[in-house]
Design an enzyme around this catalytic site. Structure first.
Site, mmCIF file in Angstrom:
data_model
loop_
_atom_site.group_PDB
_atom_site.id
_atom_site.type_symbol
_atom_site.label_atom_id
_atom_site.label_comp_id
_atom_site.label_asym_id
_atom_site.label_seq_id
_atom_site.Cartn_x
_atom_site.Cartn_y
_atom_site.Cartn_z
ATOM 1 N N LEU A 470 0.821 -1.212 0.000
ATOM 2 C CA LEU A 470 0.000 0.000 0.000
ATOM 3 C C LEU A 470 0.852 1.258 0.000
ATOM 4 O O LEU A 470 0.439 2.281 -0.570
ATOM 5 C CB LEU A 470 -0.953 -0.010 1.196
ATOM 6 N N ASP A 471 2.012 1.230 0.644
ATOM 7 C CA ASP A 471 2.891 2.402 0.554
ATOM 8 C C ASP A 471 3.248 2.699 -0.896
ATOM 9 O O ASP A 471 3.240 3.852 -1.336
ATOM 10 C CB ASP A 471 4.176 2.160 1.353
ATOM 11 N N VAL A 472 3.579 1.648 -1.655
ATOM 12 C CA VAL A 472 3.951 1.845 -3.061
ATOM 13 C C VAL A 472 2.746 2.267 -3.878
ATOM 14 O O VAL A 472 2.795 3.263 -4.620
ATOM 15 C CB VAL A 472 4.591 0.569 -3.632
#
Length: 611
Positions: A470-472
């Site tokens: 999710l960060d990416v």
């Protein structure tokens, strides 16, 4: 913008693509449905026929040089813009990388996602295709922005292979660094399970809170001390091989006691939610709010063609960890000058091992090429200096904790007082959409939103991936939102606030599973879905359509090359699974695409090609 046409900057738009139309041709490419959905959300309508400019653009974009790979085309035209053709394929080169499974296998996604389990595992959600779709929309927005600013971009192309390499770029950089990892790469990690069977994630960024949590539950001191480092580094390594006794400790504790330990220590816990608990998300993955201003582009139709689409624009980035730095990194790849706002002494993550030429390889993967200015945001004079810098910038981007910007006097209203036409971008965890939400970090958002179910097939227990999915994806959506804001500003003259979040990334990633659930087909993929097949010297991954037939062959005593040849002889498509990311540099499937930067760190190719 071609001479003799109305400038798109004179069109009063509510959304950045209002008044434009789309036309799709060719077989569906990776993420084609999501591309159409995002273009619709941004204001573009469907078109049953192409105008002459768009038809010419489609013809020009119907072939990628040196490739015979077929992909879908999306042509966007209207409102005074020249037609822009966008093309997305699985791979630029002819070969076996023809679907989600084979792209995950080749680019290293399976290897990173599988580190917690001790061997490569496919992500059951279509992660590479989702990232490709967002990159495609980014390319469309960037190309249209270039046209509006006097450039002559007619087509943009990307591929799922480039998206996959971008997704693992931090892990690839670390694998190719001059020194080894600072933390062990071995199986293990969260989630945890209570005595009643409640599966949960634990989160804290404070070693003191980590120790206090485990002491409250009675864990051995040695395991507590040794466990912090792998837990802390799991964002970087995608695994956390701490002692098994930590798992057995919580296995013997009630959920009530675990919650008490978290509250008493300052750590946070979040039970894994199922996809059935969520329901279909009803919010776009980003929000754009327009404010009256009088922006006028410095460029016109008489300006010589620009280099990259964002050449001449300035982005101020006050980002931490992954999400906001990746958003700004993408904007930099598109030509913007990115200036990082770092604390006195510089970003401490510059020294995070492993390093290349004394600089963290992971840090370089997200921040190479950026300028840096040290600003003490706790100091009133430095905050004033930052507001002065924002007065001359085009974008201000941050991912501070909720409420922090307003507390510092650096929220949109404060910065817009000096620069009403600023595009103010906030990449958050939860976008203020959930009451009493836990910490807005990757693994907690995965736990809360059912991602743990979506990424695992039905015969594996739900578990968030320790790859920072999710960060990416949140960083990709943040860049998409900023590009939409810049185009909206160009067309209206208004300032824009854009908000994106990890929650929005989870919505996008889990949407297909939620639709399957709503249709009564079951949210989770079947047992064994995207599970690589072992060979004598590695692993191979068949395409999704060939998986059942390929699994009928016993390939364990054959070298991978022979196993692939046997499957091909039976009409089945598969590819070797990349197990060592350092080997990608010389992998013939990506010949010449992975380079090294000035510090010697591996660098993945830019996601888009513009013509």
């Amino acid at each position: 913008m071609a001479s003799g046409t109305a400038s798109p900057a004179t069109t009063r738009a509510v959304r950045p693509l209002d008044g434009l139309r789309t036309h799709t041709s060719g077989p569906p490419g990776p993420g084609a449905g999501l591309v159409a959905e995002h273009l619709r959300l941004l204001g573009a309508g469907p078109s049953s026929a192409l105008g002459p400019r768009a038809a010419g653009s489609r013809a020009a974009g119907s072939h990628v040089a040196g490739s015979h790979v077929v992909g879908s085309h999306v042509v966007v035209e209207g409102a005074g813009f020249d037609g822009l053709a966008a093309r997305a394929v699985w791979s630029e080169a002819a070969g076996d990388l023809t679907d989600e499974a084979t792209v995950q296998a080749a680019t290293g996604i399976m290897a990173v996602h599988g580190r917690r389990d001790g061997g490569p595992r496919g992500i059951a959600a279509d992660y590479a295709a989702t990232a490709t779709a967002v990159l495609t929309v980014q390319g469309v927005l960037a190309g249209l922005l270039a046209q509006a600013r006097g450039g002559q971009v007619a087509q943009v192309s990307t591929s799922a292979c480039r998206a996959g390499l971008l997704a693992v770029s931090q892990y690839l950089a670390a694998a190719g660094a001059e020194e080894g990892e600072a933390a062990e790469l071995a199986p293990g990690g969260p989630p945890f399970t209570s005595a009643e069977g409640t599966v949960f994630e634990l989160e804290t960024l404070d070693p003191g809170a980590w120790a206090a949590f485990w002491r409250t539950l009675g864990a051995p001191e040695e395991a507590i001390r040794a466990g912090w480092r792998p837990f802390q580094f799991r964002y970087a390594t995608a695994c956390a091989p701490f002692a098994e006794v930590l798992h057995t400790t919580v296995n013997g504790c009630s959920w009530e006691r675990i919650r008490y330990a978290a509250e008493a220590s300052g750590a946070e816990v979040c039970p894994l939610r199922s996809l059935a608990d969520r329901g279909i998300a009803d919010a776009p993955p980003w929000a754009l709010t327009s404010y009256e201003a009088s922006y006028s582009s410095r460029y016109s139709s008489s300006t010589p063609p620009l280099g990259l689409p964002l050449t001449g624009l300035t982005v101020l980035e006050a980002g931490r960890r992954i999400q906001a730095p990746l958003s700004a990194h993408l904007l930099g790849l598109l030509g913007a000058e990115v200036v990082r706002i770092e604390p006195p002494g510089g970003d401490p993550l510059r020294g995070m091992p492993p390093s290349c030429s004394g600089i963290s390889a992971r840090w370089l993967a997200l921040n190479r090429g950026k300028k840096a200015v040290e600003v003490d945001i706790k100091s009133a004079p430095d905050r004033r200096r930052l507001r002065e810098m924002a007065a001359g910038a085009d974008v201000f981007l941050h991912n501070w904790a909720p409420g922090k910007a307003a507390e510092l006097g650096l929220d949109r209203d404060q910065l817009a007082a000096a620069n009403p036409a600023l595009v103010y971008a906030y990449t958050s965890g939860w976008a203020d959409r959930l009451h009493a939400a836990p910490m807005g970090t990757d693994f907690m958002v995965q736990a809360r939103t059912g991602v743990g179910e979506a990424v695992r097939p039905a015969d594996e227990p739900p578990a968030p991936s320790l790859m920072t999915l999710l960060d990416v994806l949140g960083g990709l959506l943040g860049a998409e939102a900023v590009l939409a804001g810049l185009l909206l500003r160009e067309r209206t003259g208004n300032g824009v606030r854009v908000d994106s979040s990890l929650l929005g990334a989870a919505d996008v990633l889990t949407a297909p599973a939620l639709r399957r659930l709503a249709d009564g087909r079951g949210a989770r993929r079947p047992a064994g879905f995207r599970r690589p097949l072992p060979t004598a010297d590695g692993w191979l991954a068949p395409t999704d359509p060939c998986a059942v037939a390929a699994a009928a062959y016993d390939l364990r005593e054959l070298p991978t090359a022979e196993a692939l040849a046997q499957l091909r002889a039976h009409g089945l498509t598969a590819t070797a699974v990349t197990a060592d990311l350092a080997a990608l540099h010389d992998d013939p499937r990506f010949a010449g695409s992975i380079s090294r930067d000035a510090h010697g760190a591996p660098a993945v190719p830019d996601p888009w090609s513009f013509l």
